[in-house]
Write a protein that holds these residues in place. Structure first.
Motif, PDB file in Angstrom:
ATOM      1  N   GLU A 171      -8.533  -8.409  15.256  1.00  0.00           N
ATOM      2  CA  GLU A 171      -9.441  -9.451  14.784  1.00  0.00           C
ATOM      3  C   GLU A 171     -10.443  -8.951  13.752  1.00  0.00           C
ATOM      4  OE1 GLU A 171      -9.216 -12.716  15.391  1.00  0.00           O
ATOM      5  OE2 GLU A 171      -7.365 -12.210  16.449  1.00  0.00           O
ATOM      6  N   ASP A 172     -10.271  -7.739  13.289  1.00  0.00           N
ATOM      7  CA  ASP A 172     -11.168  -7.196  12.269  1.00  0.00           C
ATOM      8  C   ASP A 172     -10.793  -7.717  10.885  1.00  0.00           C
ATOM      9  OD1 ASP A 172     -12.363  -5.749  14.268  1.00  0.00           O
ATOM     10  OD2 ASP A 172     -11.163  -3.943  13.895  1.00  0.00           O
ATOM     11  N   THR A 173     -11.670  -7.472   9.926  1.00  0.00           N
ATOM     12  CA  THR A 173     -11.347  -7.831   8.543  1.00  0.00           C
ATOM     13  C   THR A 173     -10.287  -6.893   8.006  1.00  0.00           C
ATOM     14  OG1 THR A 173     -13.153  -6.439   7.740  1.00  0.00           O
ATOM     15  CG2 THR A 173     -13.625  -8.780   8.095  1.00  0.00           C
ATOM     16  N   ALA A 174      -9.636  -7.305   6.952  1.00  0.00           N
ATOM     17  CA  ALA A 174      -8.545  -6.518   6.371  1.00  0.00           C
ATOM     18  C   ALA A 174      -9.061  -5.183   5.844  1.00  0.00           C
ATOM     19  CB  ALA A 174      -7.884  -7.304   5.247  1.00  0.00           C
ATOM     20  N   LEU A 175      -8.212  -4.183   5.908  1.00  0.00           N
ATOM     21  CA  LEU A 175      -8.566  -2.873   5.365  1.00  0.00           C
ATOM     22  C   LEU A 175      -8.688  -2.945   3.844  1.00  0.00           C
ATOM     23  CD1 LEU A 175      -6.193  -0.459   7.351  1.00  0.00           C
ATOM     24  CD2 LEU A 175      -8.644  -0.803   7.694  1.00  0.00           C
ATOM     25  N   THR A 176      -9.665  -2.238   3.306  1.00  0.00           N
ATOM     26  CA  THR A 176      -9.769  -2.072   1.858  1.00  0.00           C
ATOM     27  C   THR A 176      -8.774  -1.003   1.414  1.00  0.00           C
ATOM     28  OG1 THR A 176     -11.443  -0.351   2.075  1.00  0.00           O
ATOM     29  CG2 THR A 176     -12.222  -2.636   1.944  1.00  0.00           C
ATOM     30  N   ASN A 177      -8.659  -0.790   0.108  1.00  0.00           N
ATOM     31  CA  ASN A 177      -7.792   0.285  -0.383  1.00  0.00           C
ATOM     32  C   ASN A 177      -8.239   1.636   0.174  1.00  0.00           C
ATOM     33  OD1 ASN A 177      -6.248  -1.500  -1.877  1.00  0.00           O
ATOM     34  ND2 ASN A 177      -7.392  -1.173  -3.766  1.00  0.00           N
ATOM     35  N   ASP A 178      -9.554   1.850   0.222  1.00  0.00           N
ATOM     36  CA  ASP A 178     -10.070   3.098   0.779  1.00  0.00           C
ATOM     37  C   ASP A 178      -9.776   3.194   2.278  1.00  0.00           C
ATOM     38  OD1 ASP A 178     -11.025   3.934  -1.657  1.00  0.00           O
ATOM     39  OD2 ASP A 178     -13.081   3.228  -1.300  1.00  0.00           O
ATOM     40  N   GLY A 179      -9.833   2.051   2.948  1.00  0.00           N
ATOM     41  CA  GLY A 179      -9.508   2.036   4.364  1.00  0.00           C
ATOM     42  C   GLY A 179      -8.064   2.423   4.626  1.00  0.00           C
ATOM     43  N   TRP A 180      -7.169   1.918   3.786  1.00  0.00           N
ATOM     44  CA  TRP A 180      -5.764   2.306   3.903  1.00  0.00           C
ATOM     45  C   TRP A 180      -5.592   3.792   3.612  1.00  0.00           C
ATOM     46  CZ3 TRP A 180      -2.014  -0.089   6.253  1.00  0.00           C
ATOM     47  CH2 TRP A 180      -2.037  -1.484   6.379  1.00  0.00           C
ATOM     48  N   SER A 181      -6.297   4.298   2.619  1.00  0.00           N
ATOM     49  CA  SER A 181      -6.208   5.731   2.294  1.00  0.00           C
ATOM     50  C   SER A 181      -6.621   6.575   3.493  1.00  0.00           C
ATOM     51  CB  SER A 181      -7.088   6.058   1.089  1.00  0.00           C
ATOM     52  OG  SER A 181      -6.613   5.427  -0.087  1.00  0.00           O
ATOM     53  N   SER A 182      -7.711   6.167   4.148  1.00  0.00           N
ATOM     54  CA  SER A 182      -8.179   6.901   5.326  1.00  0.00           C
ATOM     55  C   SER A 182      -7.161   6.842   6.460  1.00  0.00           C
ATOM     56  CB  SER A 182      -9.525   6.332   5.794  1.00  0.00           C
ATOM     57  OG  SER A 182     -10.518   6.498   4.813  1.00  0.00           O
ATOM     58  N   ALA A 183      -6.564   5.665   6.629  1.00  0.00           N
ATOM     59  CA  ALA A 183      -5.553   5.519   7.690  1.00  0.00           C
ATOM     60  C   ALA A 183      -4.355   6.407   7.419  1.00  0.00           C
ATOM     61  CB  ALA A 183      -5.129   4.050   7.780  1.00  0.00           C
ATOM     62  N   PHE A 184      -3.904   6.445   6.192  1.00  0.00           N
ATOM     63  CA  PHE A 184      -2.744   7.271   5.846  1.00  0.00           C
ATOM     64  C   PHE A 184      -3.078   8.759   5.981  1.00  0.00           C
ATOM     65  CE2 PHE A 184      -1.401   3.621   2.878  1.00  0.00           C
ATOM     66  CZ  PHE A 184      -0.593   3.061   3.857  1.00  0.00           C
ATOM     67  N   THR A 185      -4.260   9.133   5.528  1.00  0.00           N
ATOM     68  CA  THR A 185      -4.649  10.540   5.558  1.00  0.00           C
ATOM     69  C   THR A 185      -4.783  11.053   6.993  1.00  0.00           C
ATOM     70  OG1 THR A 185      -5.868  10.261   3.476  1.00  0.00           O
ATOM     71  CG2 THR A 185      -6.373  12.218   4.773  1.00  0.00           C
ATOM     72  N   SER A 186      -5.159  10.180   7.912  1.00  0.00           N
ATOM     73  CA  SER A 186      -5.375  10.590   9.306  1.00  0.00           C
ATOM     74  C   SER A 186      -4.077  10.815  10.070  1.00  0.00           C
ATOM     75  CB  SER A 186      -6.214   9.535  10.025  1.00  0.00           C
ATOM     76  OG  SER A 186      -5.492   8.318  10.170  1.00  0.00           O
ATOM     77  N   MET A 187      -2.951  10.408   9.516  1.00  0.00           N
ATOM     78  CA  MET A 187      -1.680  10.553  10.243  1.00  0.00           C
ATOM     79  C   MET A 187      -1.134  11.982  10.138  1.00  0.00           C
ATOM     80  SD  MET A 187       0.244   7.000   9.235  1.00  0.00           S
ATOM     81  CE  MET A 187      -0.697   5.464   9.163  1.00  0.00           C
ATOM     82  N   GLN A 239       0.824  -1.205   0.000  1.00  0.00           N
ATOM     83  CA  GLN A 239       0.000   0.000   0.000  1.00  0.00           C
ATOM     84  C   GLN A 239       0.861   1.259   0.000  1.00  0.00           C
ATOM     85  OE1 GLN A 239      -3.300   0.591  -0.201  1.00  0.00           O
ATOM     86  NE2 GLN A 239      -3.904  -1.562  -0.339  1.00  0.00           N
ATOM     87  N   CYS A 240       1.986   1.213   0.680  1.00  0.00           N
ATOM     88  CA  CYS A 240       2.897   2.365   0.694  1.00  0.00           C
ATOM     89  C   CYS A 240       3.445   2.665  -0.694  1.00  0.00           C
ATOM     90  CB  CYS A 240       4.055   2.115   1.654  1.00  0.00           C
ATOM     91  SG  CYS A 240       3.586   2.124   3.400  1.00  0.00           S
ATOM     92  N   LEU A 241       3.551   1.645  -1.524  1.00  0.00           N
ATOM     93  CA  LEU A 241       4.014   1.836  -2.898  1.00  0.00           C
ATOM     94  C   LEU A 241       2.905   2.327  -3.811  1.00  0.00           C
ATOM     95  CD1 LEU A 241       6.102  -1.447  -3.377  1.00  0.00           C
ATOM     96  CD2 LEU A 241       7.037   0.864  -3.133  1.00  0.00           C
ATOM     97  N   GLU A 242       1.688   1.807  -3.612  1.00  0.00           N
ATOM     98  CA  GLU A 242       0.595   2.028  -4.563  1.00  0.00           C
ATOM     99  C   GLU A 242      -0.361   3.151  -4.189  1.00  0.00           C
ATOM    100  OE1 GLU A 242      -0.080  -2.461  -6.395  1.00  0.00           O
ATOM    101  OE2 GLU A 242      -1.354  -1.779  -4.750  1.00  0.00           O
ATOM    102  N   ASN A 243      -0.481   3.458  -2.917  1.00  0.00           N
ATOM    103  CA  ASN A 243      -1.533   4.362  -2.453  1.00  0.00           C
ATOM    104  C   ASN A 243      -1.081   5.817  -2.513  1.00  0.00           C
ATOM    105  OD1 ASN A 243      -3.477   5.770  -0.692  1.00  0.00           O
ATOM    106  ND2 ASN A 243      -4.178   3.699  -0.205  1.00  0.00           N
ATOM    107  N   LYS A 244      -1.840   6.640  -3.198  1.00  0.00           N
ATOM    108  CA  LYS A 244      -1.459   8.051  -3.377  1.00  0.00           C
ATOM    109  C   LYS A 244      -1.491   8.832  -2.068  1.00  0.00           C
ATOM    110  CE  LYS A 244      -6.110   9.668  -4.627  1.00  0.00           C
ATOM    111  NZ  LYS A 244      -6.922  10.330  -5.683  1.00  0.00           N
ATOM    112  N   SER A 245      -2.213   8.319  -1.057  1.00  0.00           N
ATOM    113  CA  SER A 245      -2.309   9.024   0.224  1.00  0.00           C
ATOM    114  C   SER A 245      -1.115   8.769   1.128  1.00  0.00           C
ATOM    115  CB  SER A 245      -3.594   8.596   0.954  1.00  0.00           C
ATOM    116  OG  SER A 245      -4.739   8.924   0.201  1.00  0.00           O
ATOM    117  N   CYS A 246      -0.270   7.827   0.749  1.00  0.00           N
ATOM    118  CA  CYS A 246       0.894   7.500   1.579  1.00  0.00           C
ATOM    119  C   CYS A 246       2.124   8.237   1.063  1.00  0.00           C
ATOM    120  CB  CYS A 246       1.128   5.986   1.581  1.00  0.00           C
ATOM    121  SG  CYS A 246       2.438   5.476   2.714  1.00  0.00           S
TER     122      CYS A 246
END
Length: 311
Positions: free
Chosen positions: A295-311, A277-284
């Motif tokens: 124990e949650d389900t894996a993050l989607t691409n949008d979920g990763w984008s939100s996580a990166f944007t929140s940092m 995701q760090c390579l592919e995601n424009k928000s990172c």
């Protein structure tokens, strides 16, 4: 009437610079608002930090390790991407056998010891790549893996620094991802105080600083991924997670937080997805974060984008 109408023109002319040709006045060049304005919507800085794209070359250091294997497999399996993967490995034959993929180029490079690669050889391996992944490491405490000089200082600090410097000399590089560990900023706290007895966290922190410095100098984007204790296959380390084959749960959910604040286990597969995701995601862009499994389900691409944007 005519004399009055000429007065404004004469006043303007007196303020103009005198041309060297006789007594003629030369009108100065007037730049209109629309002249000299670029129509491009992205700056060179943005382009330099943009995500990797289809058919791009990606170089992976440490691809035979647990996370490195999974990063390589994920990149090679990305639908429609056709990434050109190059693996830098100490033992090319072993790397080919481990990865079992004829579409991957393997370059034999030793990062430590008397026969370690030159700076020119490191740069040649990276040449033409847009993405660089560094997933190297050794054991925190002295084991046989330290043989041949493969200790934390040599691999996590010196080798990573040389890779970062080599990448800074390659114009095509846009993204560099370094895998380290939680605790690099908390070496005076338990349990990291024990983990760092032989300096592994200090060495990793020095490697992080080298990557950030190289990125700042060359203009590419860096990502520092700090997972918790790695669990789940493939098992390559001599630790308790390997001994007891700790899988870390059925799901690939993760907690992600900027900096070095989390504590817990991290599944290798979830960690590998974070690297991709760090390579592919424009928000990172220019991020350093810690990562542990939940124990949650894996993050989607949008979920990763939100996580990166929140940092």
């Amino acid at each position: 009437m005519m004399r009055n109408s000429l007065l404004p023109i004469l006043l303007i002319a007196l303020q103009m610079p005198l041309c060297c040709t006789g007594f003629a006045f030369q009108l100065p060049k007037i730049q209109m608002p629309w002249e000299g304005v670029t129509t491009s919507t992205s700056s060179s800085t943005t382009n330099k930090k943009s995500p990797i794209k289809s058919n791009d070359k990606v170089v992976i250091f440490g691809a035979t390790g647990g996370v490195g294997q999974l990063v390589t497999k994920k990149l090679s399996a990305r639908d429609g991407k056709n990434y050109q993967l190059t693996i830098a490995a100490r033992d090319a034959a072993r790397a080919k056998e481990t990865l079992d993929n004829d579409n991957i180029d393997v370059v034999e490079l030793n990062l430590v010891g008397d026969n370690k690669a030159t700076d020119a050889e490191l740069q040649a391996a990276i040449e033409g790549a847009t993405g660089v992944v560094v997933s190297v490491g050794t054991t925190a405490f002295p084991t046989k893996r330290w043989d041949g000089g493969n200790n934390p200082k040599a691999i996590d600090m010196e080798a990573v620094t040389r890779i970062a410097n080599a990448a800074s000399n390659v114009e095509s590089v846009r993204r560099m991802v370094l895998l380290t560990s939680v605790g690099v900023s908390r070496t005076n706290q338990m349990p990291f105080l024990i983990l760092n007895l032989f300096g592994v966290l200090d060495a990793k922190r020095a490697g992080e600083d080298a990557v950030k410095s190289a990125a700042g100098e060359a203009g590419f984007s860096y990502s520092i991924v700090r997972p918790g204790r790695l669990v789940g296959g493939p098992y390559t380390n001599l630790d308790l997670a390997n001994l007891f084959k700790i899988e870390g749960g059925a799901e690939n959910g993760v907690d992600v937080a900027g900096g070095d604040v989390l504590l817990g286990d991290c599944k290798r597969d979830a960690c590998a997805e974070a690297v991709v995701q760090c390579l592919e995601n424009k928000s990172c862009v220019d991020l350093e974060f810690s990562l542990v499994s939940n124990e949650d389900t894996a993050l989607t691409n949008d979920g990763w984008s939100s996580a990166f944007t929140s940092m």
